[in-house]
Design a protein around this motif. Structure first.
Motif, PDB file in Angstrom:
ATOM      1  N   UNK A 280       0.579  -0.865  -0.608  1.00 50.00           N
ATOM      2  CA  UNK A 280       0.304  -0.016  -0.086  1.00 50.00           C
ATOM      3  C   UNK A 280       1.088   1.344   0.078  1.00 50.00           C
ATOM      4  N   UNK A 281       0.458   2.124  -0.728  1.00 48.46           N
ATOM      5  CA  UNK A 281       1.211   3.879  -0.805  1.00 48.46           C
ATOM      6  C   UNK A 281       0.182   4.618  -1.103  1.00 48.46           C
ATOM      7  N   UNK A 282       0.144   5.518   0.043  1.00 50.11           N
ATOM      8  CA  UNK A 282      -1.938   6.081   0.222  1.00 50.11           C
ATOM      9  C   UNK A 282      -1.276   7.026  -0.779  1.00 50.11           C
ATOM     10  N   UNK A 283       0.479   8.361  -0.849  1.00 49.15           N
ATOM     11  CA  UNK A 283       0.885   8.796  -1.426  1.00 49.15           C
ATOM     12  C   UNK A 283       2.063   8.566  -2.775  1.00 49.15           C
ATOM     13  N   UNK A 284       2.075   7.204  -3.178  1.00 48.48           N
ATOM     14  CA  UNK A 284       3.055   7.084  -4.069  1.00 48.48           C
ATOM     15  C   UNK A 284       4.366   6.616  -3.326  1.00 48.48           C
ATOM     16  N   UNK A 285       5.109   6.419  -4.610  1.00 51.42           N
ATOM     17  CA  UNK A 285       6.542   5.495  -4.047  1.00 51.42           C
ATOM     18  C   UNK A 285       7.148   6.983  -3.276  1.00 51.42           C
ATOM     19  N   UNK A 286       6.703   7.912  -3.175  1.00 53.71           N
ATOM     20  CA  UNK A 286       7.756   8.542  -2.310  1.00 53.71           C
ATOM     21  C   UNK A 286       7.433   8.931  -1.466  1.00 53.71           C
ATOM     22  N   UNK A 287       6.351   8.020  -0.446  1.00 56.41           N
ATOM     23  CA  UNK A 287       5.949   8.479   0.917  1.00 56.41           C
ATOM     24  C   UNK A 287       5.572   6.998   1.517  1.00 56.41           C
ATOM     25  N   UNK A 288       5.364   6.744   2.055  1.00 57.11           N
ATOM     26  CA  UNK A 288       4.700   6.083   3.191  1.00 57.11           C
ATOM     27  C   UNK A 288       4.525   4.668   2.832  1.00 57.11           C
ATOM     28  N   UNK A 289       5.050   3.633   3.147  1.00 56.32           N
ATOM     29  CA  UNK A 289       4.735   2.136   1.770  1.00 56.32           C
ATOM     30  C   UNK A 289       4.092   0.927   3.322  1.00 56.32           C
ATOM     31  N   UNK A 290       3.565   0.696   3.188  1.00 59.11           N
ATOM     32  CA  UNK A 290       2.734  -0.521   4.448  1.00 59.11           C
ATOM     33  C   UNK A 290       2.499  -1.867   3.445  1.00 59.11           C
ATOM     34  N   UNK A 291       2.986  -2.698   4.134  1.00 60.63           N
ATOM     35  CA  UNK A 291       2.131  -4.117   3.413  1.00 60.63           C
ATOM     36  C   UNK A 291       0.779  -4.182   4.238  1.00 60.63           C
ATOM     37  N   UNK A 292      -0.228  -4.267   3.525  1.00 59.96           N
ATOM     38  CA  UNK A 292      -2.094  -4.912   4.312  1.00 59.96           C
ATOM     39  C   UNK A 292      -1.817  -6.142   3.777  1.00 59.96           C
ATOM     40  N   UNK A 293      -2.081  -6.994   5.363  1.00 62.82           N
ATOM     41  CA  UNK A 293      -2.588  -8.421   5.180  1.00 62.82           C
ATOM     42  C   UNK A 293      -4.093  -8.186   5.103  1.00 62.82           C
ATOM     43  N   UNK A 294      -4.622  -9.923   5.233  1.00 65.88           N
ATOM     44  CA  UNK A 294      -5.789 -10.068   4.755  1.00 65.88           C
ATOM     45  C   UNK A 294      -7.320  -9.279   5.830  1.00 65.88           C
ATOM     46  N   UNK A 295      -6.820  -9.171   7.267  1.00 71.70           N
ATOM     47  CA  UNK A 295      -7.372  -8.177   7.766  1.00 71.70           C
ATOM     48  C   UNK A 295      -7.448  -6.486   7.265  1.00 71.70           C
ATOM     49  N   UNK A 296      -6.790  -5.777   6.948  1.00 71.12           N
ATOM     50  CA  UNK A 296      -6.843  -5.049   6.392  1.00 71.12           C
ATOM     51  C   UNK A 296      -8.067  -4.827   5.212  1.00 71.12           C
ATOM     52  N   UNK A 297      -8.096  -5.482   4.844  1.00 72.94           N
ATOM     53  CA  UNK A 297      -9.543  -5.258   4.378  1.00 72.94           C
ATOM     54  C   UNK A 297     -11.425  -4.708   4.670  1.00 72.94           C
ATOM     55  N   UNK A 298     -11.126  -5.887   6.084  1.00 67.73           N
ATOM     56  CA  UNK A 298     -12.059  -6.332   6.829  1.00 67.73           C
ATOM     57  C   UNK A 298     -12.347  -4.746   7.159  1.00 67.73           C
TER      58      UNK A 298
END
Length: 391
Positions: A280-298
């Protein structure tokens, strides 16, 4: 804080008429139609009359429903507005105060306390402001409006059932402008299905009992598909040569596969290599980066705003001890009007971006990523002035 209705499993099973019900028009006639439908469903006519006797259209609800500009705010700005040291400190204090309740939730539902604390904080500031809108008026107003009647009309009949149980007062029950009630803001149907007596007093009081609200919220998350004991979001560091088109919720790979591509946890280690995850790149490759696991979709079953969901999930990790994210140096985004122009251009090319509302939602992100790839730009899903100019 809730400025977007809880979009969850809202339709009353077996009531096909609720999906096809009329909306708009004369308000008195609309209320009469509600009464007829309620009686046809088996409710006592006199009880229905008493329940709806004082209902009225609330123009304030309509104004709030159409004024959700906060969700145009980028993730970094939005999260910094909502997350403060005070909220962190109070959340951690409440985690200690209600430790027995959270321990029970973690055992029964496998949901970390940070997850519920984050919702509690964002929905009602830990119960201190639960909304002052008359709930029945709000639900009927939104059902009368023709934008989303299929969501709100069934909630009226759920509220009627709570009234018949003695758990809803048409004139005094208040909450958020979109009809949610209590410290973690649940709609009437969710209260019927997931309301729990968390403090053992024989009642389900989501407005006044923190244990009731927290356990009910946990049960609702479990019913929406929360996977027991699994993570939801984790900050990561990405290699400079990553194929950016692989980012976004549309692409999932195992944690082990991401690791082979050079993705690493910013702190500690990534979770079970067999878990499926997205980047997950909320503001593109220059911003924060997260790994979103299945529970994130809940989270999207609780609220459909991408920026709200990501902020709530991130705040939950902070409450669990994660550090402040690395904000990086993201490319400047677009204004609300520019985003609308972009959405219009994408829709004109056949992309489903949903409403032209200036909000960077999942549909717009997916379309941006595809368009970026076609134009030879880094396909990170973050719209820029350069992309808008090219379109």
């Amino acid at each position: 804080m809730r400025s977007l209705p809880l979009i969850i499993a809202l339709l009353l099973p077996g009531v096909a008429a609720a999906q096809e019900a009329t909306c708009g028009g004369n308000f008195s006639a609309f209320v009469s139609g509600l009464k007829d439908e309620a009686v046809a469903m088996g409710h006592d006519a006199a009880t229905v009359d008493a329940f709806l006797s004082g209902v009225r259209l609330d123009q304030r609800v309509m104004e709030r429903d159409r004024g959700q500009g906060i969700f145009q705010t980028p993730f970094i700005d939005f999260s910094r507005k909502l997350i403060s040291q005070d909220r962190l400190d109070r959340g951690r204090g409440l985690a200690e105060r209600w430790d027995e309740v959270f321990t029970r939730i973690e055992s029964d539902y496998g949901i970390a306390r940070g997850v519920l604390l984050a919702f509690w904080a964002f929905e009602t500031d830990y119960g201190t402001f639960q909304g002052d809108f008359n709930t029945l008026n709000a639900l009927v107003t939104l059902a009368h409006d023709c934008r989303r009647p299929e969501i709100f009309r069934p909630q009226i009949f759920a509220a009627l059932e709570l009234y018949e149980r003695g758990d809803f007062d048409p004139s005094r029950t208040t909450g958020a402008w979109a009809g949610e009630i209590g410290q973690v803001q649940m709609l009437p149907k969710d209260i019927l299905e997931n309301g729990m007596d968390g403090d053992g007093d024989g009642h389900v009081l989501l407005k006044t009992s923190a244990p009731d609200a927290l356990v009910s919220g946990a049960k609702m998350l479990a019913s929406l598909g929360w996977r027991y004991g699994e993570p939801w979001l984790q900050e990561v560091v990405l290699p400079a040569n990553l194929d950016w088109s692989l980012t976004g919720l549309e692409t999932t790979m195992t944690v082990a596969e991401w690791e082979r591509l050079g993705v690493a946890a910013r702190e500690g280690a990534l979770d079970d290599g067999r878990l499926e995850a997205s980047i997950l790149l909320p503001q593109g490759r220059g911003g924060p980066a997260f790994m979103a696991y299945p529970n994130f979709r809940v989270y999207f079953e609780w609220n459909q705003s991408f920026v709200y969901v990501t902020t709530a999930a991130y705040f939950a990790t902070r409450l669990e001890g994660a550090p402040v994210y690395d904000a990086g140096n993201p490319n400047p985004g677009l204004s609300g009007d520019q985003m609308k122009r972009l959405q219009t251009a994408l829709a004109g090319r056949g992309y489903d971006v949903g409403a032209i509302d200036g909000i960077l939602g999942a549909g717009t992100r997916a379309a941006v990523r595809d368009m970026q790839a076609q134009l030879g730009l880094p396909a990170d899903g973050w719209p820029t002035q350069d992309l808008l100019n090219r379109l």
